[in-house]
Design a protein around this motif. Sequence first.
Motif, PDB file in Angstrom:
ATOM      1  N   ILE A  65       0.834  -1.209   0.000  1.00 61.81           N
ATOM      2  CA  ILE A  65       0.000   0.000   0.000  1.00 61.81           C
ATOM      3  C   ILE A  65       0.867   1.256   0.000  1.00 61.81           C
ATOM      4  CG2 ILE A  65      -1.607   1.379   1.401  1.00 61.81           C
ATOM      5  CD1 ILE A  65      -2.848  -1.314   2.267  1.00 61.81           C
ATOM      6  N   ILE A  66       1.887   1.281   0.847  1.00 64.71           N
ATOM      7  CA  ILE A  66       2.775   2.454   0.911  1.00 64.71           C
ATOM      8  C   ILE A  66       3.494   2.639  -0.425  1.00 64.71           C
ATOM      9  CG2 ILE A  66       4.839   3.415   2.001  1.00 64.71           C
ATOM     10  CD1 ILE A  66       3.832   2.108   4.637  1.00 64.71           C
ATOM     11  N   LYS A  67       3.950   1.533  -1.002  1.00 62.69           N
ATOM     12  CA  LYS A  67       4.620   1.593  -2.307  1.00 62.69           C
ATOM     13  C   LYS A  67       3.669   2.156  -3.368  1.00 62.69           C
ATOM     14  CE  LYS A  67       6.823  -1.386  -5.720  1.00 62.69           C
ATOM     15  NZ  LYS A  67       7.083  -2.746  -6.141  1.00 62.69           N
ATOM     16  N   LYS A  68       2.413   1.696  -3.366  1.00 59.37           N
ATOM     17  CA  LYS A  68       1.421   2.194  -4.320  1.00 59.37           C
ATOM     18  C   LYS A  68       1.155   3.680  -4.105  1.00 59.37           C
ATOM     19  CE  LYS A  68      -0.029  -1.606  -6.481  1.00 59.37           C
ATOM     20  NZ  LYS A  68      -0.120  -1.768  -7.903  1.00 59.37           N
ATOM     21  N   ALA A  69       1.160   4.123  -2.840  1.00 62.05           N
ATOM     22  CA  ALA A  69       0.904   5.535  -2.539  1.00 62.05           C
ATOM     23  C   ALA A  69       2.008   6.422  -3.099  1.00 62.05           C
ATOM     24  CB  ALA A  69       0.780   5.739  -1.034  1.00 62.05           C
ATOM     25  N   LYS A  78      -7.643  -5.181 -12.060  1.00 66.60           N
ATOM     26  CA  LYS A  78      -8.897  -5.849 -11.749  1.00 66.60           C
ATOM     27  C   LYS A  78      -8.642  -6.858 -10.629  1.00 66.60           C
ATOM     28  CE  LYS A  78     -12.604  -8.485 -13.887  1.00 66.60           C
ATOM     29  NZ  LYS A  78     -13.764  -7.693 -13.717  1.00 66.60           N
ATOM     30  N   THR A  79      -9.486  -6.801  -9.623  1.00 71.58           N
ATOM     31  CA  THR A  79      -9.363  -7.741  -8.514  1.00 71.58           C
ATOM     32  C   THR A  79     -10.182  -8.968  -8.853  1.00 71.58           C
ATOM     33  OG1 THR A  79      -9.211  -5.864  -7.019  1.00 71.58           O
ATOM     34  CG2 THR A  79      -9.590  -8.016  -6.019  1.00 71.58           C
ATOM     35  N   VAL A 104      -9.004  -7.378   3.702  1.00 72.82           N
ATOM     36  CA  VAL A 104      -9.791  -7.020   2.521  1.00 72.82           C
ATOM     37  C   VAL A 104      -9.445  -5.609   2.044  1.00 72.82           C
ATOM     38  CG1 VAL A 104     -12.127  -6.760   1.593  1.00 72.82           C
ATOM     39  CG2 VAL A 104     -11.630  -8.611   3.201  1.00 72.82           C
ATOM     40  N   THR A 105      -9.436  -4.639   2.960  1.00 74.50           N
ATOM     41  CA  THR A 105      -9.136  -3.262   2.558  1.00 74.50           C
ATOM     42  C   THR A 105      -7.720  -3.163   2.006  1.00 74.50           C
ATOM     43  OG1 THR A 105     -10.619  -2.427   4.269  1.00 74.50           O
ATOM     44  CG2 THR A 105      -9.080  -0.852   3.327  1.00 74.50           C
ATOM     45  N   SER A 106      -6.760  -3.747   2.703  1.00 77.55           N
ATOM     46  CA  SER A 106      -5.366  -3.673   2.263  1.00 77.55           C
ATOM     47  C   SER A 106      -5.165  -4.300   0.890  1.00 77.55           C
ATOM     48  CB  SER A 106      -4.442  -4.360   3.265  1.00 77.55           C
ATOM     49  OG  SER A 106      -4.536  -3.746   4.514  1.00 77.55           O
ATOM     50  N   THR A 107      -5.786  -5.441   0.670  1.00 70.04           N
ATOM     51  CA  THR A 107      -5.645  -6.100  -0.624  1.00 70.04           C
ATOM     52  C   THR A 107      -6.238  -5.236  -1.734  1.00 70.04           C
ATOM     53  OG1 THR A 107      -5.725  -8.282   0.423  1.00 70.04           O
ATOM     54  CG2 THR A 107      -6.192  -8.191  -1.940  1.00 70.04           C
ATOM     55  N   LEU A 108      -7.424  -4.692  -1.500  1.00 72.79           N
ATOM     56  CA  LEU A 108      -8.072  -3.875  -2.532  1.00 72.79           C
ATOM     57  C   LEU A 108      -7.316  -2.577  -2.779  1.00 72.79           C
ATOM     58  CD1 LEU A 108     -11.826  -4.463  -1.625  1.00 72.79           C
ATOM     59  CD2 LEU A 108     -10.504  -5.505  -3.469  1.00 72.79           C
ATOM     60  N   LEU A 109      -6.812  -1.948  -1.714  1.00 72.97           N
ATOM     61  CA  LEU A 109      -6.014  -0.733  -1.897  1.00 72.97           C
ATOM     62  C   LEU A 109      -4.713  -1.061  -2.642  1.00 72.97           C
ATOM     63  CD1 LEU A 109      -6.429   1.129   1.518  1.00 72.97           C
ATOM     64  CD2 LEU A 109      -7.473   1.703  -0.679  1.00 72.97           C
ATOM     65  N   ARG A 113      -7.351   0.332  -6.025  1.00 74.85           N
ATOM     66  CA  ARG A 113      -8.726   0.824  -5.922  1.00 74.85           C
ATOM     67  C   ARG A 113      -8.767   2.163  -5.195  1.00 74.85           C
ATOM     68  NH1 ARG A 113     -13.414  -1.998  -6.782  1.00 74.85           N
ATOM     69  NH2 ARG A 113     -13.125  -4.036  -7.722  1.00 74.85           N
ATOM     70  N   ASN A 114      -9.807   2.935  -5.457  1.00 70.20           N
ATOM     71  CA  ASN A 114     -10.012   4.236  -4.834  1.00 70.20           C
ATOM     72  C   ASN A 114     -10.159   4.064  -3.321  1.00 70.20           C
ATOM     73  OD1 ASN A 114     -11.726   6.404  -3.653  1.00 70.20           O
ATOM     74  ND2 ASN A 114     -11.601   7.227  -5.722  1.00 70.20           N
ATOM     75  N   PRO A 115      -9.306   4.713  -2.514  1.00 71.54           N
ATOM     76  CA  PRO A 115      -9.356   4.529  -1.055  1.00 71.54           C
ATOM     77  C   PRO A 115     -10.711   4.886  -0.435  1.00 71.54           C
ATOM     78  CG  PRO A 115      -7.322   5.611  -1.666  1.00 71.54           C
ATOM     79  CD  PRO A 115      -8.163   5.547  -2.907  1.00 71.54           C
ATOM     80  N   ARG A 116     -11.317   5.975  -0.895  1.00 67.04           N
ATOM     81  CA  ARG A 116     -12.595   6.413  -0.317  1.00 67.04           C
ATOM     82  C   ARG A 116     -13.663   5.326  -0.435  1.00 67.04           C
ATOM     83  NH1 ARG A 116     -16.372  11.226  -2.769  1.00 67.04           N
ATOM     84  NH2 ARG A 116     -18.191  10.771  -1.496  1.00 67.04           N
ATOM     85  N   TYR A 117     -13.858   4.830  -1.651  1.00 68.79           N
ATOM     86  CA  TYR A 117     -14.912   3.841  -1.876  1.00 68.79           C
ATOM     87  C   TYR A 117     -14.535   2.455  -1.353  1.00 68.79           C
ATOM     88  CZ  TYR A 117     -16.915   7.529  -4.666  1.00 68.79           C
ATOM     89  OH  TYR A 117     -17.440   8.735  -5.070  1.00 68.79           O
TER      90      TYR A 117
END
Length: 195
Positions: A65-69, A78-79, A104-109, A113-117
Motif C-alpha cells: 500500500i505504501i509503495k502504491k501511494a 482488476k481484482t 480485505v481493505t489492504s488487498t483492494l487498496l 482501488r479508490n481509497p474512499r470507496y
Amino acid sequence: EMFTTGASAVSHHKFGNINKKLFRHLLIPGVLGSITGAYLLSDVIDGESIKPFIAVYMMVLAIIIIKKALVKNIVKKKTKRLDLLASFGGFMDSVGGGGWGPIVTSTLLGRGRNPRYTIGSVNAAEFAVSFASGVTFMIFGGISGWQVIIGLILGGVIAAPLAAFLVNKIQRKPMMIAVGILIIILSLRTLSKLL
C-alpha cells in the motif's frame, strides 16, 4: 464490533463512500467466511496460533500500500475472485480476532482501488460480517466481559462518523501512507505481544 461497524456503515453511506457493486460482491462471501471461522474457533482452531501469520501477511500488504501511494500513476488492476478474498477476510476476522479490514481493505487498496470507496464499502460490509460472527459466537460459545464490550461500543460509535468524514476529505496519497503505517504498527504490536 457489531455496534461500531453499524455506526461506520451508516456514516459511510451518509457521506457517499460506498460502492454498491463492491459492497454486494463482499457481503455474502464475507458473512459465510465469518460464520465458518467463528464456528471452527469455538470448537477446533486455536486463534492465538495463527496470529503471527496474519500479522506478517498484513505487514506485507501495508508495504504494498505504501509503495502504491508513492507511485505517481497507479494502474488499477482488476481484482479477481472478490468472493475468495471476502471469504478469507471474514474467516480470518473470526479466527484471528480481527482481519476483515486489514486483509480485505489492504488487498483492494494494494490493487489500486479508490481509497474512499474501498474503505467505505469494506466497512459497510463489515457490519454484516461482524454481526454473523457475533451471533455464531453467542450460539456456540457465549459472551463474557461486558464492561470491556460496553467501552468498545461507546468508543467505536463515537469514532465511526469522524472516520467516515475524514476518509472523504483526506487526499489519496497521505491516506494510503497513513493506512500502511498504521497496519505495520498494529502488526508489529501483535507480533511483539506474541513473542
